[in-house]
Design a protein around this motif. Structure first.
Motif, PDB file in Angstrom:
ATOM      1  N   GLY A 189      43.476  31.105  48.046  1.00 25.19           N
ATOM      2  CA  GLY A 189      44.398  32.210  48.253  1.00 25.19           C
ATOM      3  C   GLY A 189      44.937  32.830  46.988  1.00 25.19           C
ATOM      4  N   LEU A 190      44.728  32.174  45.851  1.00 25.47           N
ATOM      5  CA  LEU A 190      45.228  32.704  44.578  1.00 25.47           C
ATOM      6  C   LEU A 190      44.109  33.344  43.756  1.00 25.47           C
ATOM      7  N   LEU A 191      42.866  32.975  44.031  1.00 28.05           N
ATOM      8  CA  LEU A 191      41.724  33.543  43.332  1.00 28.05           C
ATOM      9  C   LEU A 191      41.224  34.793  44.062  1.00 28.05           C
ATOM     10  N   HIS A 192      40.633  35.706  43.321  1.00 32.43           N
ATOM     11  CA  HIS A 192      40.068  36.917  43.923  1.00 32.43           C
ATOM     12  C   HIS A 192      38.731  37.231  43.263  1.00 32.43           C
ATOM     13  N   PRO A 193      37.928  38.008  43.904  1.00 33.91           N
ATOM     14  CA  PRO A 193      36.649  38.377  43.281  1.00 33.91           C
ATOM     15  C   PRO A 193      36.884  39.058  41.936  1.00 33.91           C
ATOM     16  N   GLY A 194      36.029  38.749  40.992  1.00 33.30           N
ATOM     17  CA  GLY A 194      36.165  39.322  39.664  1.00 33.30           C
ATOM     18  C   GLY A 194      36.795  38.336  38.698  1.00 33.30           C
ATOM     19  N   ARG A 195      37.514  38.867  37.722  1.00 32.54           N
ATOM     20  CA  ARG A 195      38.077  38.032  36.653  1.00 32.54           C
ATOM     21  C   ARG A 195      39.415  37.445  37.083  1.00 32.54           C
ATOM     22  N   ASN A 196      39.583  36.135  36.831  1.00 27.13           N
ATOM     23  CA  ASN A 196      40.821  35.414  37.141  1.00 27.13           C
ATOM     24  C   ASN A 196      41.289  34.688  35.884  1.00 27.13           C
ATOM     25  N   ARG A 197      42.594  34.711  35.673  1.00 27.80           N
ATOM     26  CA  ARG A 197      43.171  33.983  34.540  1.00 27.80           C
ATOM     27  C   ARG A 197      43.736  32.644  35.047  1.00 27.80           C
ATOM     28  N   ILE A 198      43.227  31.549  34.491  1.00 29.65           N
ATOM     29  CA  ILE A 198      43.728  30.212  34.813  1.00 29.65           C
ATOM     30  C   ILE A 198      44.504  29.688  33.617  1.00 29.65           C
TER      31      ILE A 198
END
Length: 902
Positions: free
Chosen positions: A835-844
């Motif tokens: 629920g926190l990730l989305h398609p494309g670039r994600n910052r962890i």
């Protein structure tokens, strides 16, 4: 038997009343009541405290998820320093009492529970206790009487001492038969300091029994609290302490008394006497002890065990009536409750617990005789639903070395024994401006905001709060009761060490405890007084090598067996009466009663502790039996009208994958996540499947109706790797104002000279590109790795620790695209990101916190020479030779993993 009436139920509960129905419990799973929050022991050193810092620390406690504190003033840590605002004020002085009042008022405003120790250091005592009220012992002195002598030298009797009796007999001080000594009824003196005697052709010895004092001083006292430990068998000494120490402190609390007042474990070393002991002994036991003092204090002669039983039992009764019951009554009269660690010396018993409102234990030894199980058993027997434990004493020594995983590992062992209120040991007050990491108590870990891993403290406390809440609901449901053979232990005690709890391990052995636990049961202790008062309510009663027992107790056990109760006697049934009076006649009754008991079909006699498990298997169905049980998995059950709640914990450092058979049958079953309270339905058609990471715990609920909001199925399918995150990280240390640097390989930041002694947070960041198809219908988590088990046979310092090195040292908080996902501080080291990730670039972003120990390792140890010259050496810091930097940071392997959702 126990003297002193059991108190009525407390007029106001410390926690909420236990629920009887699972729907009421489920309604609080998400946000358990604040009354179930862990507390801390708050050490005020000196005391040298200021209100501004008191308030800052209380606010920190609140922010960290603690529910309150217990104030315990102890030894000074520094000399007065006006430039730094350090001023040690005398205990009970107006300034000290004003600080108490402030802490109480502000603590209440913040919604914190406020408890108070009725003394400084331990055991109770101080400057108000003179020699006449100090802890007492019997001192034995001798005087040679040469052949032909017409007089002998009398002993020097000093302040606080009384000559109790004199005996004369053949022999010398080193070689004489105590059984053959004759009592000298009077001692005519021919001259000062000597007594006359008829001459004899033989060499003789005069032996004197002198009621004396132990001389023990209060341990770790604050300024102005130094002095003798009081005589806990002397009602006048106890009342003096209440009047002098307790009253002014409670008055400082005004119209908001402490929630509870506290007494630490009884550590009155060497005590075995009190001034009116002979009179009280005659009144209780029905005969005069004076002629038998040489037998009691030498231990020689066939009657010594029976006499010592009566002698030690009398001490228990005096402590019950003159210390425990009066302090409990005093507390109630002042609108508070008495929280007591009721074990140690003098020899209080399990049934002594019924004289206090709030029993407390200590010690994580869940597979051996335990002071913690003493407290929880007393609570279960006598209706004390809230049972606390001093927790984390000496945890992973030295100070500042303990981790959140260490905390959980010990806390779970406490929960398995029935604890449902944690008193963290502890929180050291630290003056403002002190060098980090601040103060530490000499014999404890540190659980305050000077620890870098404080970033996960709310999560740790959330777990403890939820488990404490659940373990208060319904009623305790342990199936096995183990009789504590008090009379046998009394008979074996020696002068100067009169303690039931210290010697009970000879009967309640680790092997016996393991046999019961590994057979699929949990246990309580019980004693003869409790059996006489209320019978046996457990399914099975185990008698561990019991030889001395009163006929009326045997009659109660016989009635229990006739009504279907199962009895397992280890090593044989009792054959001796408890004490000395009427021993011959009572012995006949005991043997006849045991013979009749042995004839009952529900009674098994086994040769040794190792046969108890098999006997249990014949007697009753296991509650929860793990296939191939290796002792690492433990459980405890609470029973509601329509449900059973099981706390199940892997106490070992390796994963468990097993099936368990469970005796209770209900229509519905669900796993409740102990960290967030969410429930997932589970089928028990093929047994209970256990998949527990090292030191992982779980809650199983069996219920007549399904839990509200329960998910019907777990995620299905084996986890798959979505992305490996071994490289590509940037690491920054905001506290050092260092720009982020690329990480070529995940390793400890202590490998670098610049951060070897850094204690704080390292921030790891990286971007991850994800395909929308990879996210659809998946549960996604970041997995930091399993950690590395350590050698469990290796020697560790005092206390305990988790024998596992985690893949993050020591705690990680994960953010995804700026939103907090969760934390990782114990196995399995996973944080769900669904629920926190989305398609494309994600910052962890992973914020990893290490130990305060690392900063301490880079500093010179304090020089306490002047402090000790001023106040005496009141403490010695623990295990300082072990202070060294520990690995820190994210060590890997790190990956994103997915599971299908069904």
């Amino acid at each position: 038997m126990l003297h002193g009436a059991a108190p009525a139920a407390p007029s106001a509960a410390v926690g909420e009343a236990p629920a009887s129905h699972i729907a009421d419990v489920a309604a609080r799973l998400d946000t358990p009541p604040d009354s179930a929050r862990a507390m801390v022991r708050w050490w005020w050193f000196g005391p040298a405290v200021v209100n501004t810092q008191l308030e800052r620390e209380m606010r920190a406690m609140k922010a960290g998820g603690y529910g309150g504190f217990e104030i315990q003033p102890v030894y000074p840590m520094e000399l007065d320093d006006p430039a730094r605002g350090i001023r040690n004020v005398p205990y009970l002085s107006p300034d000290f009492l004003q600080s108490l009042a402030f802490a109480n008022t502000k603590g209440r405003e913040l919604g914190l529970r406020v408890d108070l120790t009725l003394g400084s250091g331990w055991p109770y005592g101080g400057p108000h206790i003179g020699a006449q009220h100090a802890a007492s012992r019997m001192r034995v002195a001798t005087s040679a009487v040469p052949a032909g002598a017409t007089s002998y030298m009398l002993p020097s009797v000093m302040s606080g001492e009384t000559l109790v009796a004199t005996y004369l007999g053949d022999g010398t001080a080193k070689e004489h038969d105590p059984v053959k000594l004759g009592l000298v009824e009077n001692q005519p003196g021919a001259m000062a300091g000597r007594a006359t005697v008829a001459p004899s052709a033989h060499e003789r010895v005069a032996v004197f029994y002198i009621g004396s004092r132990t001389g023990q001083q209060v341990k770790r006292p604050s300024l102005g609290a130094e002095g003798f430990v009081l005589d806990h068998m002397d009602a006048r000494a106890v009342q003096l302490h209440l009047d002098t120490v307790a009253e002014p402190q409670v008055r400082a609390f005004g119209n908001q008394p402490p929630t509870a007042v506290f007494s630490d474990s009884l550590e009155v070393y060497g005590t075995d006497w009190t001034g009116d002991f002979l009179g009280e002994f005659r009144r209780r036991r029905g005969y005069d002890l004076k002629p038998y003092l040489p037998v009691v204090y030498s231990g020689q002669g066939p009657d010594a065990p029976a006499l010592r039983r009566d002698w030690a039992l009398t001490q228990t009764e005096l402590v019950n009536e003159r210390f425990l019951a009066p302090v409990n009554a005093w507390a109630r009269a002042h609108g508070t409750r008495f929280r007591s660690q009721t074990y140690g010396e003098p020899a209080v018993s399990l049934s002594s617990t019924r004289l206090v409102d709030l029993p407390e234990g200590e010690g994580p030894q869940h597979r051996a005789f335990s002071f913690t199980r003493l407290a929880t058993s007393g609570g279960h027997l006598f209706g004390r639903n809230v049972i606390s434990a001093e927790t984390w004493t000496w945890l992973n020594s030295p100070a500042f070395n303990a981790t959140p995983l260490d905390m959980k590992a010990e806390a779970d062992r406490m929960l398995l024994q029935g604890v449902n209120q944690f008193i963290g040991h502890g929180w050291p007050y630290t003056p403002p401006g002190s060098q980090e990491p601040g103060y530490a108590f000499y014999a404890a870990a540190v659980f305050n905001d000077h620890q870098p891993w404080w970033n996960v403290m709310p999560d740790v406390n959330g777990y403890l709060q939820r488990m404490s809440y659940l373990m208060r609901q319904g009623k305790p449901a342990n199936t096995v009761a183990v009789l504590l053979p008090n009379d046998d232990v009394y008979a074996s005690l020696n002068p100067g060490k009169v303690s039931l709890s210290a010697e009970m391990h000879h009967h309640v052995t680790p092997e016996l405890t393991a046999q019961i636990l590994d057979a699929g049961h949990n246990l309580d202790y019980i004693d003869a007084d409790a059996i006489v008062a209320q019978g046996v309510q457990h399914a099975v009663l185990v008698l561990p090598h019991v030889t001395r027992l009163a006929p009326d107790v045997l009659a109660k056990i016989h009635a229990y067996a006739r009504q279907g109760g199962k009895v397992i006697a280890v090593g044989g049934l009792p054959s001796l009466p408890p004490g000395f009076a009427d021993a011959a006649a009572l012995g006949v009754n005991v043997q006849a009663a045991s013979k009749a008991l042995a004839a009952e079909r529900n009674v098994q006699v086994v040769n040794g502790d190792g046969a108890v498990g098999a006997a249990l298997g014949k007697a009753v169905r296991p509650e929860l039996l793990v296939q191939g049980q290796n002792g690492d998995v433990g459980f405890i059950r609470r029973k509601l009208d329509d449900a059973d709640i099981y706390f199940i914990a892997n106490t070992g450092n390796r994963a468990v994958h097993a099936t368990a058979a469970i005796a209770q049958q209900r229509r519905h079953a669900a796993w409740v996540n102990p960290h967030d309270g969410k429930a997932v339905a589970v089928s028990l058609a093929e047994g209970l499947k256990l998949d527990l990471a090292p030191y992982e715990s779980a809650v199983l609920v069996l219920s007549d109706s399904p839990l509200p909001s329960v998910r019907q199925r777990k995620p299905a399918g084996a986890p798959a790797v979505l992305a490996r995150l071994e490289t590509g990280w940037q690491l920054a240390f905001p506290a050092l104002q260092r720009a982020a640097q690329p990480v070529t390989a995940l390793r400890s930041w202590t490998d670098d000279d610049a951060t070897r002694y850094y204690s704080g947070i390292g921030v790891y960041t990286r971007d991850v590109d994800l395909d929308g198809a990879a996210l659809a219908g998946k549960r996604i988590a970041i997995d930091f790795g399993p950690g590395t088990p350590l050698d469990t046979t290796a020697k560790v310092p005092a206390g305990m620790r988790a024998m596992l090195e985690g893949p993050v040292r020591e705690a990680a908080v994960v953010y995804v695209n700026g939103r907090r996902a969760g934390s990782a501080w114990s196995p399995p080291y996973k944080v769900e990101l669904t629920g926190l990730l989305h398609p494309g670039r994600n910052r962890i972003e992973v914020q990893v916190a290490n130990l305060a120990l690392n900063a301490l390792a880079g500093q010179e140890r304090p020089d306490y020479r002047l402090l000790w010259a001023r106040y005496g050496q009141r403490f010695v810091p623990q295990d300082t030779q072990l202070i060294a930097p520990k690995p820190s940071g994210m060590l890997g392997p790190v990956q994103l993993v997915t599971e299908n959702m069904q």
